[in-house]
Design a protein around this motif. Structure first.
Motif, PDB file in Angstrom:
ATOM      1  N   ILE A  17     -25.607 -20.187  -6.525  1.00  0.00           N
ATOM      2  CA  ILE A  17     -25.682 -19.996  -5.067  1.00  0.00           C
ATOM      3  C   ILE A  17     -24.292 -19.770  -4.495  1.00  0.00           C
ATOM      4  CG2 ILE A  17     -26.207 -21.176  -2.896  1.00  0.00           C
ATOM      5  CD1 ILE A  17     -28.531 -22.576  -4.422  1.00  0.00           C
ATOM      6  N   LEU A  18     -23.338 -20.574  -4.920  1.00  0.00           N
ATOM      7  CA  LEU A  18     -21.953 -20.449  -4.448  1.00  0.00           C
ATOM      8  C   LEU A  18     -21.365 -19.091  -4.833  1.00  0.00           C
ATOM      9  CD1 LEU A  18     -19.721 -22.050  -3.002  1.00  0.00           C
ATOM     10  CD2 LEU A  18     -18.977 -22.845  -5.238  1.00  0.00           C
ATOM     11  N   HIS A  19     -21.632 -18.643  -6.046  1.00  0.00           N
ATOM     12  CA  HIS A  19     -21.109 -17.356  -6.506  1.00  0.00           C
ATOM     13  C   HIS A  19     -21.723 -16.198  -5.722  1.00  0.00           C
ATOM     14  CE1 HIS A  19     -20.746 -13.857  -9.244  1.00  0.00           C
ATOM     15  NE2 HIS A  19     -19.508 -14.320  -9.299  1.00  0.00           N
ATOM     16  N   ARG A  20     -23.039 -16.260  -5.460  1.00  0.00           N
ATOM     17  CA  ARG A  20     -23.679 -15.207  -4.646  1.00  0.00           C
ATOM     18  C   ARG A  20     -23.060 -15.155  -3.259  1.00  0.00           C
ATOM     19  NH1 ARG A  20     -28.971 -17.072  -4.737  1.00  0.00           N
ATOM     20  NH2 ARG A  20     -28.960 -17.608  -6.915  1.00  0.00           N
ATOM     21  N   ASP A  21     -22.812 -16.326  -2.677  1.00  0.00           N
ATOM     22  CA  ASP A  21     -22.191 -16.402  -1.357  1.00  0.00           C
ATOM     23  C   ASP A  21     -20.780 -15.824  -1.395  1.00  0.00           C
ATOM     24  OD1 ASP A  21     -22.076 -17.159   1.380  1.00  0.00           O
ATOM     25  OD2 ASP A  21     -20.942 -18.969   0.812  1.00  0.00           O
ATOM     26  N   TYR A  22     -20.035 -16.168  -2.423  1.00  0.00           N
ATOM     27  CA  TYR A  22     -18.678 -15.647  -2.601  1.00  0.00           C
ATOM     28  C   TYR A  22     -18.692 -14.122  -2.705  1.00  0.00           C
ATOM     29  CZ  TYR A  22     -14.402 -14.367  -5.060  1.00  0.00           C
ATOM     30  OH  TYR A  22     -13.246 -13.744  -5.445  1.00  0.00           O
ATOM     31  N   CYS A  23     -19.564 -13.582  -3.540  1.00  0.00           N
ATOM     32  CA  CYS A  23     -19.633 -12.127  -3.721  1.00  0.00           C
ATOM     33  C   CYS A  23     -19.998 -11.416  -2.422  1.00  0.00           C
ATOM     34  CB  CYS A  23     -20.635 -11.770  -4.819  1.00  0.00           C
ATOM     35  SG  CYS A  23     -20.074 -12.197  -6.472  1.00  0.00           S
ATOM     36  N   SER A  24     -20.920 -11.978  -1.663  1.00  0.00           N
ATOM     37  CA  SER A  24     -21.298 -11.342  -0.394  1.00  0.00           C
ATOM     38  C   SER A  24     -20.137 -11.379   0.596  1.00  0.00           C
ATOM     39  CB  SER A  24     -22.539 -12.005   0.200  1.00  0.00           C
ATOM     40  OG  SER A  24     -22.268 -13.316   0.602  1.00  0.00           O
ATOM     41  N   LYS A  25     -19.368 -12.459   0.596  1.00  0.00           N
ATOM     42  CA  LYS A  25     -18.219 -12.542   1.507  1.00  0.00           C
ATOM     43  C   LYS A  25     -17.108 -11.579   1.091  1.00  0.00           C
ATOM     44  CE  LYS A  25     -19.197 -17.043   3.327  1.00  0.00           C
ATOM     45  NZ  LYS A  25     -18.788 -18.396   3.591  1.00  0.00           N
ATOM     46  N   VAL A  26     -16.900 -11.421  -0.213  1.00  0.00           N
ATOM     47  CA  VAL A  26     -15.898 -10.462  -0.685  1.00  0.00           C
ATOM     48  C   VAL A  26     -16.306  -9.046  -0.272  1.00  0.00           C
ATOM     49  CG1 VAL A  26     -14.946  -9.380  -2.760  1.00  0.00           C
ATOM     50  CG2 VAL A  26     -14.990 -11.852  -2.579  1.00  0.00           C
ATOM     51  N   ASP A  27     -17.588  -8.726  -0.429  1.00  0.00           N
ATOM     52  CA  ASP A  27     -18.075  -7.410  -0.005  1.00  0.00           C
ATOM     53  C   ASP A  27     -17.899  -7.216   1.499  1.00  0.00           C
ATOM     54  OD1 ASP A  27     -18.747  -6.773  -2.600  1.00  0.00           O
ATOM     55  OD2 ASP A  27     -20.877  -7.303  -2.363  1.00  0.00           O
ATOM     56  N   ALA A  28     -18.165  -8.275   2.272  1.00  0.00           N
ATOM     57  CA  ALA A  28     -17.988  -8.195   3.725  1.00  0.00           C
ATOM     58  C   ALA A  28     -16.527  -7.977   4.081  1.00  0.00           C
ATOM     59  CB  ALA A  28     -18.520  -9.467   4.387  1.00  0.00           C
ATOM     60  N   ILE A  29     -15.615  -8.667   3.388  1.00  0.00           N
ATOM     61  CA  ILE A  29     -14.181  -8.497   3.658  1.00  0.00           C
ATOM     62  C   ILE A  29     -13.756  -7.066   3.359  1.00  0.00           C
ATOM     63  CG2 ILE A  29     -11.884  -9.102   2.777  1.00  0.00           C
ATOM     64  CD1 ILE A  29     -12.796 -11.982   2.642  1.00  0.00           C
ATOM     65  N   LYS A  30     -14.198  -6.532   2.219  1.00  0.00           N
ATOM     66  CA  LYS A  30     -13.836  -5.157   1.874  1.00  0.00           C
ATOM     67  C   LYS A  30     -14.386  -4.176   2.895  1.00  0.00           C
ATOM     68  CE  LYS A  30     -13.257  -5.851  -3.064  1.00  0.00           C
ATOM     69  NZ  LYS A  30     -13.729  -5.530  -4.403  1.00  0.00           N
ATOM     70  N   SER A  31     -15.592  -4.421   3.350  1.00  0.00           N
ATOM     71  CA  SER A  31     -16.196  -3.558   4.366  1.00  0.00           C
ATOM     72  C   SER A  31     -15.398  -3.619   5.672  1.00  0.00           C
ATOM     73  CB  SER A  31     -17.635  -3.986   4.607  1.00  0.00           C
ATOM     74  OG  SER A  31     -18.193  -3.308   5.692  1.00  0.00           O
ATOM     75  N   HIS A  32     -15.015  -4.826   6.081  1.00  0.00           N
ATOM     76  CA  HIS A  32     -14.214  -4.982   7.307  1.00  0.00           C
ATOM     77  C   HIS A  32     -12.851  -4.316   7.156  1.00  0.00           C
ATOM     78  CE1 HIS A  32     -17.137  -7.309   9.345  1.00  0.00           C
ATOM     79  NE2 HIS A  32     -16.899  -8.480   8.770  1.00  0.00           N
ATOM     80  N   GLN A  33     -12.241  -4.447   5.992  1.00  0.00           N
ATOM     81  CA  GLN A  33     -10.948  -3.807   5.763  1.00  0.00           C
ATOM     82  C   GLN A  33     -11.059  -2.299   5.917  1.00  0.00           C
ATOM     83  OE1 GLN A  33      -9.923  -5.222   1.854  1.00  0.00           O
ATOM     84  NE2 GLN A  33      -8.812  -6.996   2.625  1.00  0.00           N
ATOM     85  N   GLU A  34     -12.099  -1.723   5.341  1.00  0.00           N
ATOM     86  CA  GLU A  34     -12.271  -0.271   5.430  1.00  0.00           C
ATOM     87  C   GLU A  34     -12.555   0.160   6.867  1.00  0.00           C
ATOM     88  OE1 GLU A  34     -11.946   3.461   4.319  1.00  0.00           O
ATOM     89  OE2 GLU A  34     -11.507   1.726   3.047  1.00  0.00           O
ATOM     90  N   LYS A  35     -13.370  -0.606   7.589  1.00  0.00           N
ATOM     91  CA  LYS A  35     -13.645  -0.289   9.001  1.00  0.00           C
ATOM     92  C   LYS A  35     -12.361  -0.354   9.819  1.00  0.00           C
ATOM     93  CE  LYS A  35     -18.448  -1.836   9.127  1.00  0.00           C
ATOM     94  NZ  LYS A  35     -19.372  -2.883   9.600  1.00  0.00           N
ATOM     95  N   CYS A  36     -11.549  -1.383   9.566  1.00  0.00           N
ATOM     96  CA  CYS A  36     -10.271  -1.507  10.283  1.00  0.00           C
ATOM     97  C   CYS A  36      -9.374  -0.310   9.989  1.00  0.00           C
ATOM     98  CB  CYS A  36      -9.556  -2.795   9.891  1.00  0.00           C
ATOM     99  SG  CYS A  36     -10.232  -4.281  10.620  1.00  0.00           S
TER     100      CYS A  36
END
Length: 141
Positions: free
Chosen positions: A22-41
């Motif tokens: 569960i923790l790893h799935r949460d971590y992976c989703s947050k990493v994907d969200a960070i990368k998405s935010h970085q690209e949007k920025c």
């Protein structure tokens, strides 16, 4: 007695493994969200730079007071974009690309960035000394 301990250990291992998944799935989703935010920025920064450039080009039709006011605003916006850009990962320099290839090294904290820089500078110094040593040997022989 050993069987009971083994069963309890197995149950704890299963529970820990579920929590880890569960923790790893949460971590992976947050990493994907960070990368998405970085690209949007990055995209928004580039579009804002283009828009600022076009506004700067159209300043010739404005009065002197408007030019000064808009110029100051553009300088502040440019400064804000530069400070925001410092928090985004940058492309690697040519030397790092030569040594490591095209990998994304994004360090989120300043402490990690400083530590990485120190290790990188040590690596460059070591490689330089090795090259100097071997070139000196080749020069004399």
């Amino acid at each position: 007695d050993l069987l009971i301990i083994a069963c309890e250990s197995q149950e704890k291992l299963i529970a820990d493994m579920k929590e880890l998944e569960i923790l790893h799935r949460d971590y992976c989703s947050k990493v994907d969200a960070i990368k998405s935010h970085q690209e949007k920025c990055r995209v928004l920064m580039n579009s804002n730079r283009k828009l600022m450039k076009s506004v700067k080009g159209s300043l010739s039709t404005c009065s002197d007071e408007e030019k000064v006011r808009i110029g100051e605003t553009l300088k502040q916006f440019s400064s804000n974009i530069s400070s925001m850009e410092n928090n985004l990962p940058k492309k690697n320099g040519w030397y790092l690309r030569l040594i490591l290839g095209e990998i994304n090294i994004s360090l989120l904290s300043k402490k990690d960035k400083i530590k990485y820089k120190e290790h990188y500078e040590w690596f460059k110094g070591t490689v330089t000394m090795i090259i100097f040593f071997f070139s000196s040997i080749l020069f004399f022989f």
